[in-house]
Motif scaffolding. Sequence first.
Motif: not given
Length: 280
Positions: A110-114, A150-155, A182-190
């Motif tokens: 289950v995924g979300t951002e902060t 289940v697993t928490v996916g944080i982005e 972790i849900i990795l989104d490299c564009a979000n790190l820019m």
Amino acid sequence: MNAPLHLGIRAHDFGQLPLPQLLSKLQQYQFQHIQFAVRKSFPSSVPRFGALSPGTAAYYRQAFERAGIHIAVLGCYVNITHSEVDQREQALTDFGVHLRLARDFGASLVGTETGSVGQGYTEANFTEEAFLRAVDSVRRMVIEAEQFGVTVGIEAGLNHPLYTAKLTRRLLELIPSPNLQIILDCANLMRPENAERPADVIEEALELLGDRIAVIHLKDFRLEDGQIRIVPAGQGELPFAPILHYMKYQRPHLHGILESTSEPHIADSVQMLNQLYDRL
């Protein structure tokens, strides 16, 4: 023989389509998995998160499975660092509903951002206080996830309290549970200050987060007028080769999910990613 590239998409990037039409679109592009935020795709089925039931989950799970599509990520877009306690508590309650029903959806993540301490962009997101508030919320989410298996996916998100690979690594160290991934989104790190060296940002993220990456989001960015603008994969400045190399040789079969890529751009993004993956 190398593993094939496993590409999926966020279902709501097709907009709010009738279920048969959504399934047809997914099959048209040969997507075999999705990120599914049910309230974004089918709001009439979820007038509020508390209205979700095992019946809702079973209905969509069965429909997707019949079409040969797996829910890789059950998306739950809530603001877990809101400055108002009542709203933050409601967000955690809503996320908990998704954790409880994840297995009924056929999902294990289950995924979300902060989120944000306020509405939209605010520099208050970049404080230690905001980060620690996010840590507190994630810790509570993970404890609940452990109860349901289940697993928490944080982005990490652009301009969110969690916005760098180093902070994401720190989050993992503060909550050393295998039920946090972790849900990795490299564009979000820019950010404007690192946009000229995206390869370094990607290398750092892959090194720091390593095997704790459960899913990779695939989208692109451009730096325009000093601001980061998100664009479909292949239409910006993000070098996808190191990401796909990691997926092909270090984490075979890792799910990749297109994000912020809608029609008519999907076909070009899929073609670009597959051709680059095959050349590596």
